[in-house]
Motif scaffolding. Structure first.
Motif, PDB file in Angstrom:
ATOM      1  N   TYR A   1       0.846  -1.193   0.000  1.00  0.00           N
ATOM      2  CA  TYR A   1       0.000   0.000   0.000  1.00  0.00           C
ATOM      3  C   TYR A   1       0.879   1.240   0.000  1.00  0.00           C
ATOM      4  CZ  TYR A   1      -3.529  -3.308   1.669  1.00  0.00           C
ATOM      5  OH  TYR A   1      -4.381  -4.372   1.804  1.00  0.00           O
ATOM      6  N   ASN A   2       0.409   2.310  -0.666  1.00  0.00           N
ATOM      7  CA  ASN A   2       1.127   3.584  -0.576  1.00  0.00           C
ATOM      8  C   ASN A   2       0.676   4.324   0.676  1.00  0.00           C
ATOM      9  OD1 ASN A   2      -1.327   4.872  -1.168  1.00  0.00           O
ATOM     10  ND2 ASN A   2      -0.772   5.305  -3.286  1.00  0.00           N
ATOM     11  N   ASN A   3       1.160   5.553   0.865  1.00  0.00           N
ATOM     12  CA  ASN A   3       0.845   6.280   2.092  1.00  0.00           C
ATOM     13  C   ASN A   3      -0.613   6.739   2.170  1.00  0.00           C
ATOM     14  OD1 ASN A   3       0.945   8.343   0.242  1.00  0.00           O
ATOM     15  ND2 ASN A   3       2.397   9.596   1.386  1.00  0.00           N
ATOM     16  N   GLN A   4      -1.374   6.569   1.106  1.00  0.00           N
ATOM     17  CA  GLN A   4      -2.789   6.915   1.121  1.00  0.00           C
ATOM     18  C   GLN A   4      -3.682   5.679   1.233  1.00  0.00           C
ATOM     19  OE1 GLN A   4      -3.315   9.336  -2.356  1.00  0.00           O
ATOM     20  NE2 GLN A   4      -2.424  11.137  -1.371  1.00  0.00           N
ATOM     21  N   GLY A   5      -3.059   4.517   1.424  1.00  0.00           N
ATOM     22  CA  GLY A   5      -3.813   3.284   1.591  1.00  0.00           C
ATOM     23  C   GLY A   5      -4.267   2.646   0.287  1.00  0.00           C
ATOM     24  N   ILE A   6      -3.763   3.116  -0.823  1.00  0.00           N
ATOM     25  CA  ILE A   6      -4.109   2.564  -2.141  1.00  0.00           C
ATOM     26  C   ILE A   6      -3.133   1.432  -2.457  1.00  0.00           C
ATOM     27  CG2 ILE A   6      -4.299   3.066  -4.608  1.00  0.00           C
ATOM     28  CD1 ILE A   6      -4.989   5.970  -3.781  1.00  0.00           C
ATOM     29  N   VAL A   7      -3.646   0.334  -3.004  1.00  0.00           N
ATOM     30  CA  VAL A   7      -2.812  -0.831  -3.316  1.00  0.00           C
ATOM     31  C   VAL A   7      -1.845  -0.486  -4.448  1.00  0.00           C
ATOM     32  CG1 VAL A   7      -2.815  -3.204  -4.166  1.00  0.00           C
ATOM     33  CG2 VAL A   7      -4.568  -2.462  -2.545  1.00  0.00           C
ATOM     34  N   ASN A   8      -0.556  -0.662  -4.159  1.00  0.00           N
ATOM     35  CA  ASN A   8       0.499  -0.462  -5.163  1.00  0.00           C
ATOM     36  C   ASN A   8       0.841  -1.757  -5.892  1.00  0.00           C
ATOM     37  OD1 ASN A   8       0.923   2.261  -4.939  1.00  0.00           O
ATOM     38  ND2 ASN A   8       2.872   2.111  -3.870  1.00  0.00           N
ATOM     39  N   GLY A   9       0.577  -2.888  -5.259  1.00  0.00           N
ATOM     40  CA  GLY A   9       0.920  -4.154  -5.888  1.00  0.00           C
ATOM     41  C   GLY A   9       0.613  -5.339  -5.000  1.00  0.00           C
ATOM     42  N   VAL A  10       0.502  -6.484  -5.626  1.00  0.00           N
ATOM     43  CA  VAL A  10       0.273  -7.749  -4.931  1.00  0.00           C
ATOM     44  C   VAL A  10       1.244  -8.750  -5.525  1.00  0.00           C
ATOM     45  CG1 VAL A  10      -1.391  -9.581  -4.447  1.00  0.00           C
ATOM     46  CG2 VAL A  10      -2.181  -7.219  -4.631  1.00  0.00           C
ATOM     47  N   GLU A  11       1.897  -9.514  -4.656  1.00  0.00           N
ATOM     48  CA  GLU A  11       2.830 -10.507  -5.161  1.00  0.00           C
ATOM     49  C   GLU A  11       2.832 -11.741  -4.272  1.00  0.00           C
ATOM     50  OE1 GLU A  11       6.424  -8.192  -5.213  1.00  0.00           O
ATOM     51  OE2 GLU A  11       7.003  -8.860  -3.224  1.00  0.00           O
ATOM     52  N   THR A  12       3.141 -12.864  -4.884  1.00  0.00           N
ATOM     53  CA  THR A  12       3.278 -14.112  -4.148  1.00  0.00           C
ATOM     54  C   THR A  12       4.726 -14.238  -3.709  1.00  0.00           C
ATOM     55  OG1 THR A  12       1.522 -15.144  -5.427  1.00  0.00           O
ATOM     56  CG2 THR A  12       3.055 -16.628  -4.312  1.00  0.00           C
ATOM     57  N   ILE A  13       4.928 -14.578  -2.454  1.00  0.00           N
ATOM     58  CA  ILE A  13       6.265 -14.765  -1.914  1.00  0.00           C
ATOM     59  C   ILE A  13       6.766 -16.130  -2.381  1.00  0.00           C
ATOM     60  CG2 ILE A  13       7.653 -14.906   0.193  1.00  0.00           C
ATOM     61  CD1 ILE A  13       6.351 -12.146  -0.272  1.00  0.00           C
ATOM     62  N   LYS A  14       7.963 -16.170  -2.959  1.00  0.00           N
ATOM     63  CA  LYS A  14       8.497 -17.410  -3.523  1.00  0.00           C
ATOM     64  C   LYS A  14       9.875 -17.779  -2.979  1.00  0.00           C
ATOM     65  CE  LYS A  14       5.950 -16.765  -7.790  1.00  0.00           C
ATOM     66  NZ  LYS A  14       5.998 -16.594  -9.225  1.00  0.00           N
ATOM     67  N   GLU A  15      10.338 -17.114  -1.922  1.00  0.00           N
ATOM     68  CA  GLU A  15      11.662 -17.409  -1.383  1.00  0.00           C
ATOM     69  C   GLU A  15      11.659 -18.755  -0.666  1.00  0.00           C
ATOM     70  OE1 GLU A  15      10.334 -14.331  -1.009  1.00  0.00           O
ATOM     71  OE2 GLU A  15      11.689 -13.265  -2.351  1.00  0.00           O
ATOM     72  N   PRO A  16      12.463 -19.719  -1.112  1.00  0.00           N
ATOM     73  CA  PRO A  16      12.486 -21.052  -0.505  1.00  0.00           C
ATOM     74  C   PRO A  16      12.827 -21.031   0.983  1.00  0.00           C
ATOM     75  CG  PRO A  16      13.698 -21.055  -2.583  1.00  0.00           C
ATOM     76  CD  PRO A  16      13.355 -19.634  -2.282  1.00  0.00           C
ATOM     77  N   GLU A  17      13.677 -20.081   1.399  1.00  0.00           N
ATOM     78  CA  GLU A  17      14.084 -20.020   2.806  1.00  0.00           C
ATOM     79  C   GLU A  17      12.886 -19.783   3.724  1.00  0.00           C
ATOM     80  OE1 GLU A  17      15.389 -17.109   0.727  1.00  0.00           O
ATOM     81  OE2 GLU A  17      16.410 -18.766  -0.243  1.00  0.00           O
ATOM     82  N   ILE A  18      11.956 -18.952   3.267  1.00  0.00           N
ATOM     83  CA  ILE A  18      10.784 -18.640   4.088  1.00  0.00           C
ATOM     84  C   ILE A  18       9.938 -19.887   4.287  1.00  0.00           C
ATOM     85  CG2 ILE A  18       8.625 -17.322   4.136  1.00  0.00           C
ATOM     86  CD1 ILE A  18      10.178 -15.052   2.730  1.00  0.00           C
ATOM     87  N   TYR A  19       9.721 -20.638   3.205  1.00  0.00           N
ATOM     88  CA  TYR A  19       8.903 -21.852   3.294  1.00  0.00           C
ATOM     89  C   TYR A  19       9.599 -22.930   4.116  1.00  0.00           C
ATOM     90  CZ  TYR A  19       5.683 -19.803  -0.017  1.00  0.00           C
ATOM     91  OH  TYR A  19       4.751 -18.983  -0.606  1.00  0.00           O
ATOM     92  N   SER A  20      10.902 -23.121   3.896  1.00  0.00           N
ATOM     93  CA  SER A  20      11.599 -24.167   4.651  1.00  0.00           C
ATOM     94  C   SER A  20      11.643 -23.810   6.134  1.00  0.00           C
ATOM     95  CB  SER A  20      12.988 -24.429   4.088  1.00  0.00           C
ATOM     96  OG  SER A  20      13.768 -23.274   4.135  1.00  0.00           O
TER      97      SER A  20
END
Length: 178
Positions: free
Chosen positions: A142-161
């Motif tokens: 979100y930007n500073n006005q609460g508007i969505v700037n982007g959506v992404e799927t997290i794909k870092e293997p370290e986070i899942y492991s």
């Protein structure tokens, strides 16, 4: 009369093209890409257990240990949804926005990420003597006005492991009432 016959032929040709287009689209929609299979392998682990409620409970504990707030639990379907909010400001991006403001003389702060919501969903599925656990993580920027700037799927293997290591420990503790 000739115009009506031409229209019918044109209409029949158009319908044939539409069906051919639908057939190729449905084939593409039903095929699984290599990247989808890789993502599923990254997101899924199985545990030798018939007690899916124990694994569901251990998943809740693991998510909470990682700072997630549990939004919803559906025990019938084995689904847990959770989220946490974090600061999303990065020095490089903030510097870029500052330089653009100097160059163009306008407020560019709407372009910069300000906060993020990280959403984690866990699905536990029982198949014979195994419980499959699938974790998916997305972040919404979100930007500073609460508007969505982007959506992404997290794909870092370290986070899942890391999640699955902590989940394995929580399952052990849950199974042994520790």
């Amino acid at each position: 009369m000739k115009c009506v016959k031409s229209f019918k032929i044109f209409l029949a040709f158009g319908i044939c093209l539409w069906f051919v287009g639908c057939a190729t689209t449905s084939k593409k929609m039903m095929s699984i890409s290599a990247s989808s299979l890789e993502a599923r392998q990254l997101e899924t682990r199985y545990y030798e257990s018939k007690k899916d409620l124990e694994i569901l409970s251990a998943s809740v504990a693991t998510l909470q240990d990682l700072g997630f707030q549990i939004d919803e639990i559906n025990r019938d379907f084995g689904v847990i949804t959770s989220s946490k909010s974090r600061d999303a400001r990065e020095a490089g991006q903030q510097t870029g926005v500052f330089l653009m403001a100097i160059l163009f003389g306008a407020n560019m702060s709407m372009l910069a990420d300000h906060t993020q919501t990280i959403k984690a969903t866990v699905v536990v599925t029982q198949v014979k003597d195994k419980s499959y656990v699938r974790l998916t993580i997305q972040r919404i920027l979100y930007n500073n006005q609460g508007i969505v700037n982007g959506v992404e799927t997290i794909k870092e293997p370290e986070i899942y492991s890391s999640f699955f290591e902590k989940l394995s420990q929580a399952i052990f503790l849950e199974a042994n009432n520790l």
